[in-house]
Write a protein that holds these residues in place. Sequence first.
Motif, PDB file in Angstrom:
ATOM      1  N   PHE A  23       0.784  -1.245   0.000  1.00  0.00           N
ATOM      2  CA  PHE A  23       0.000   0.000   0.000  1.00  0.00           C
ATOM      3  C   PHE A  23       0.812   1.289   0.000  1.00  0.00           C
ATOM      4  CE2 PHE A  23      -2.828  -3.082   2.215  1.00  0.00           C
ATOM      5  CZ  PHE A  23      -3.836  -3.104   1.277  1.00  0.00           C
ATOM      6  N   HIS A  24       2.121   1.239  -0.097  1.00  0.00           N
ATOM      7  CA  HIS A  24       2.913   2.469   0.005  1.00  0.00           C
ATOM      8  C   HIS A  24       2.598   3.404  -1.161  1.00  0.00           C
ATOM      9  CE1 HIS A  24       6.292   5.175   0.475  1.00  0.00           C
ATOM     10  NE2 HIS A  24       6.381   4.696   1.705  1.00  0.00           N
ATOM     11  N   PRO A  25       2.461   4.709  -0.863  1.00  0.00           N
ATOM     12  CA  PRO A  25       2.117   5.673  -1.918  1.00  0.00           C
ATOM     13  C   PRO A  25       3.146   5.771  -3.051  1.00  0.00           C
ATOM     14  CG  PRO A  25       1.747   6.642   0.235  1.00  0.00           C
ATOM     15  CD  PRO A  25       2.424   5.327   0.467  1.00  0.00           C
ATOM     16  N   ASP A  26       4.402   5.456  -2.769  1.00  0.00           N
ATOM     17  CA  ASP A  26       5.422   5.544  -3.802  1.00  0.00           C
ATOM     18  C   ASP A  26       5.268   4.466  -4.873  1.00  0.00           C
ATOM     19  OD1 ASP A  26       6.493   7.718  -2.578  1.00  0.00           O
ATOM     20  OD2 ASP A  26       8.192   6.657  -1.685  1.00  0.00           O
ATOM     21  N   ILE A  27       4.526   3.413  -4.570  1.00  0.00           N
ATOM     22  CA  ILE A  27       4.335   2.349  -5.563  1.00  0.00           C
ATOM     23  C   ILE A  27       2.885   2.258  -6.014  1.00  0.00           C
ATOM     24  CG2 ILE A  27       6.323   0.977  -4.856  1.00  0.00           C
ATOM     25  CD1 ILE A  27       4.341  -0.839  -3.369  1.00  0.00           C
ATOM     26  N   GLY A  28       2.152   3.337  -5.841  1.00  0.00           N
ATOM     27  CA  GLY A  28       0.798   3.399  -6.378  1.00  0.00           C
ATOM     28  C   GLY A  28      -0.314   3.206  -5.366  1.00  0.00           C
ATOM     29  N   GLY A  29       0.008   2.980  -4.113  1.00  0.00           N
ATOM     30  CA  GLY A  29      -1.020   2.847  -3.087  1.00  0.00           C
ATOM     31  C   GLY A  29      -1.435   4.216  -2.561  1.00  0.00           C
ATOM     32  N   SER A  30      -2.342   4.207  -1.611  1.00  0.00           N
ATOM     33  CA  SER A  30      -2.751   5.473  -1.018  1.00  0.00           C
ATOM     34  C   SER A  30      -2.305   5.521   0.443  1.00  0.00           C
ATOM     35  CB  SER A  30      -4.269   5.647  -1.097  1.00  0.00           C
ATOM     36  OG  SER A  30      -4.911   4.782  -0.188  1.00  0.00           O
ATOM     37  N   ALA A  31      -2.056   6.714   0.913  1.00  0.00           N
ATOM     38  CA  ALA A  31      -1.611   6.895   2.292  1.00  0.00           C
ATOM     39  C   ALA A  31      -2.688   6.450   3.278  1.00  0.00           C
ATOM     40  CB  ALA A  31      -1.238   8.356   2.532  1.00  0.00           C
ATOM     41  N   ASP A  32      -3.955   6.680   2.922  1.00  0.00           N
ATOM     42  CA  ASP A  32      -5.049   6.280   3.816  1.00  0.00           C
ATOM     43  C   ASP A  32      -5.144   4.763   3.932  1.00  0.00           C
ATOM     44  OD1 ASP A  32      -5.710   8.927   4.273  1.00  0.00           O
ATOM     45  OD2 ASP A  32      -7.119   8.987   2.584  1.00  0.00           O
ATOM     46  N   ALA A  33      -4.973   4.058   2.822  1.00  0.00           N
ATOM     47  CA  ALA A  33      -5.026   2.597   2.845  1.00  0.00           C
ATOM     48  C   ALA A  33      -3.860   2.036   3.651  1.00  0.00           C
ATOM     49  CB  ALA A  33      -5.008   2.030   1.441  1.00  0.00           C
ATOM     50  N   LEU A  34      -2.681   2.633   3.498  1.00  0.00           N
ATOM     51  CA  LEU A  34      -1.509   2.193   4.257  1.00  0.00           C
ATOM     52  C   LEU A  34      -1.721   2.423   5.747  1.00  0.00           C
ATOM     53  CD1 LEU A  34       1.380   1.138   4.436  1.00  0.00           C
ATOM     54  CD2 LEU A  34       2.171   3.474   4.026  1.00  0.00           C
ATOM     55  N   ARG A  35      -2.203   3.611   6.087  1.00  0.00           N
ATOM     56  CA  ARG A  35      -2.454   3.940   7.495  1.00  0.00           C
ATOM     57  C   ARG A  35      -3.477   2.985   8.096  1.00  0.00           C
ATOM     58  NH1 ARG A  35      -3.827   9.002   6.785  1.00  0.00           N
ATOM     59  NH2 ARG A  35      -1.670   9.600   6.531  1.00  0.00           N
ATOM     60  N   ALA A  36      -4.522   2.670   7.345  1.00  0.00           N
ATOM     61  CA  ALA A  36      -5.551   1.753   7.838  1.00  0.00           C
ATOM     62  C   ALA A  36      -4.992   0.344   8.029  1.00  0.00           C
ATOM     63  CB  ALA A  36      -6.729   1.727   6.877  1.00  0.00           C
ATOM     64  N   ALA A  37      -4.171  -0.103   7.087  1.00  0.00           N
ATOM     65  CA  ALA A  37      -3.584  -1.442   7.194  1.00  0.00           C
ATOM     66  C   ALA A  37      -2.642  -1.528   8.388  1.00  0.00           C
ATOM     67  CB  ALA A  37      -2.842  -1.792   5.913  1.00  0.00           C
TER      68      ALA A  37
END
Length: 100
Positions: A23-37
């Motif tokens: 989910f990292h934003p640098d590889i196309g994920g979103s910060a919100d999804a990463l934070r939630a995970a």
Amino acid sequence: MADIEWTSYPDRRSARRAAVRKFHPDIGGSADALRAALTDIDALFADAPSASASASASASGEVTVLRSFRGTVEQLAKPVRVRYKKFRARLPGARTYTEI
């Protein structure tokens, strides 16, 4: 985020690493999804003894950067190396770029 996805990992660290890879934003994920995970993983592994200190830091949104012993020593030794090179250049017989 479903906890089922993170229960297959043996410890908190490997689960968090997998979440960051996914989910990292640098590889196309979103910060919100990463934070939630990461929040889900912290809640899932909250009863683990090693997670107690870092779970409270993650909940408050702080990021702690740990430095290795080697990195600390290298950072302390850098000014000494610079001074040694300057000292060595002033010794008789020292070659500089213009003399070669």
